[in-house]
Design a protein around this motif. Structure first.
Motif, short mmCIF file in Angstrom:
data_model
loop_
_atom_site.label_atom_id
_atom_site.label_comp_id
_atom_site.label_asym_id
_atom_site.label_seq_id
_atom_site.Cartn_x
_atom_site.Cartn_y
_atom_site.Cartn_z
N ILE A 1 70.12 -26.11 -129.05
CA ILE A 1 71.24 -26.67 -128.30
C ILE A 1 72.36 -26.95 -129.30
N HIS A 2 73.51 -26.34 -129.08
CA HIS A 2 74.66 -26.52 -129.98
C HIS A 2 74.28 -26.23 -131.43
N THR B 1 61.16 -30.37 -127.03
CA THR B 1 61.17 -30.70 -125.60
C THR B 1 59.77 -30.66 -125.02
N LEU C 1 74.77 -33.06 -125.59
CA LEU C 1 73.51 -32.35 -125.80
C LEU C 1 72.62 -32.45 -124.56
N ALA D 1 73.79 -30.17 -121.84
CA ALA D 1 73.41 -28.79 -122.14
C ALA D 1 71.91 -28.57 -121.89
N LEU D 2 71.10 -29.60 -122.16
CA LEU D 2 69.67 -29.49 -121.88
C LEU D 2 69.42 -29.36 -120.38
N ASP E 1 71.31 -27.94 -118.29
CA ASP E 1 71.62 -26.55 -117.97
C ASP E 1 70.47 -25.64 -118.39
N HIS E 2 69.93 -25.87 -119.59
CA HIS E 2 68.82 -25.05 -120.08
C HIS E 2 67.61 -25.18 -119.16
#
Length: 204
Positions: A14-15, A21, A84, A87-88, A90-91
């Protein structure tokens, strides 16, 4: 989830940074955000309860904590951690989710709620700092006084490990305490605001 199954069972970039995770169960999504100086181990007794209650639990170690990457020069502020986390989501392909933040994770969750309110089915926080209560004057002094030495030690450790510059060692870390077990739909008050988690199909 069995007692032998690790809490963190995956990694994602991420980034540009590696984030450890974990995903457990099936059902309504629930994202857990830990605080400092802890990591995802604080959720070890709650994850099975949430899974049994019908949640699909998503958790991770914040950038700079636990088994996630700990680069010496990265921005690990609350604002950076919010970006972050978004974005997670989204992932993980979570358009909406229940969100539970503890300690600094509560501050991250609150800011995410302000910036991405439509993505939250509910928000639960426990022991979260507010206003100018964090970092405290003592913590600011320790942080600022130790930062040059820590940066230098991190760079030396990276060279020793043969890792790219700016990347330090990774470790499991130690248990820094854990929140009380809470079942969805129940409220807990221990010297602070009540924490309420809705049932999987409910809203707060």
């Amino acid at each position: 989830m069995t007692s032998q199954e690790p809490l963190l069972n995956g990694h994602v970039l991420i980034h540009g940074h590696r984030i450890a995770t974990g995903i457990h169960g099936a059902g309504t999504p629930l994202v857990l955000v830990h605080g400092t100086p802890a990591h995802s181990i604080i959720w070890r007794e709650l994850v099975p309860l949430f899974v049994d209650a019908g949640f699909q639990v998503h958790l991770y170690d914040l950038l700079g904590f636990g088994r996630s990457e700990r680069p010496v020069d990265a921005d690990t502020s609350v604002a950076a951690q919010v970006a972050l986390l978004a974005a997670l989501l989204d992932h993980w392909q979570l358009p909406t989710t229940h969100l539970f933040g503890h300690d600094i994770g509560g501050a991250i969750a609150l800011r995410l709620a302000f910036e991405h309110a439509s993505r939250l089915r509910s928000l639960s926080i426990a022991d979260a700092p507010s206003y100018d209560s964090w970092p405290s004057p003592t913590w600011k002094h320790l942080r600022d006084a130790r930062r040059p030495a820590c940066l230098d030690a991190g760079r030396r450790a990276s060279r020793h490990d043969g890792a790219p510059a700016g990347h330090g060692r990774f470790s499991q870390g130690q248990d820094a305490g854990r929140p009380s077990a809470v079942l969805p739909g129940a409220a807990v008050r221990r010297g602070g605001p009540a924490l309420v988690l809705p049932a999987p199909g409910g809203a707060l």
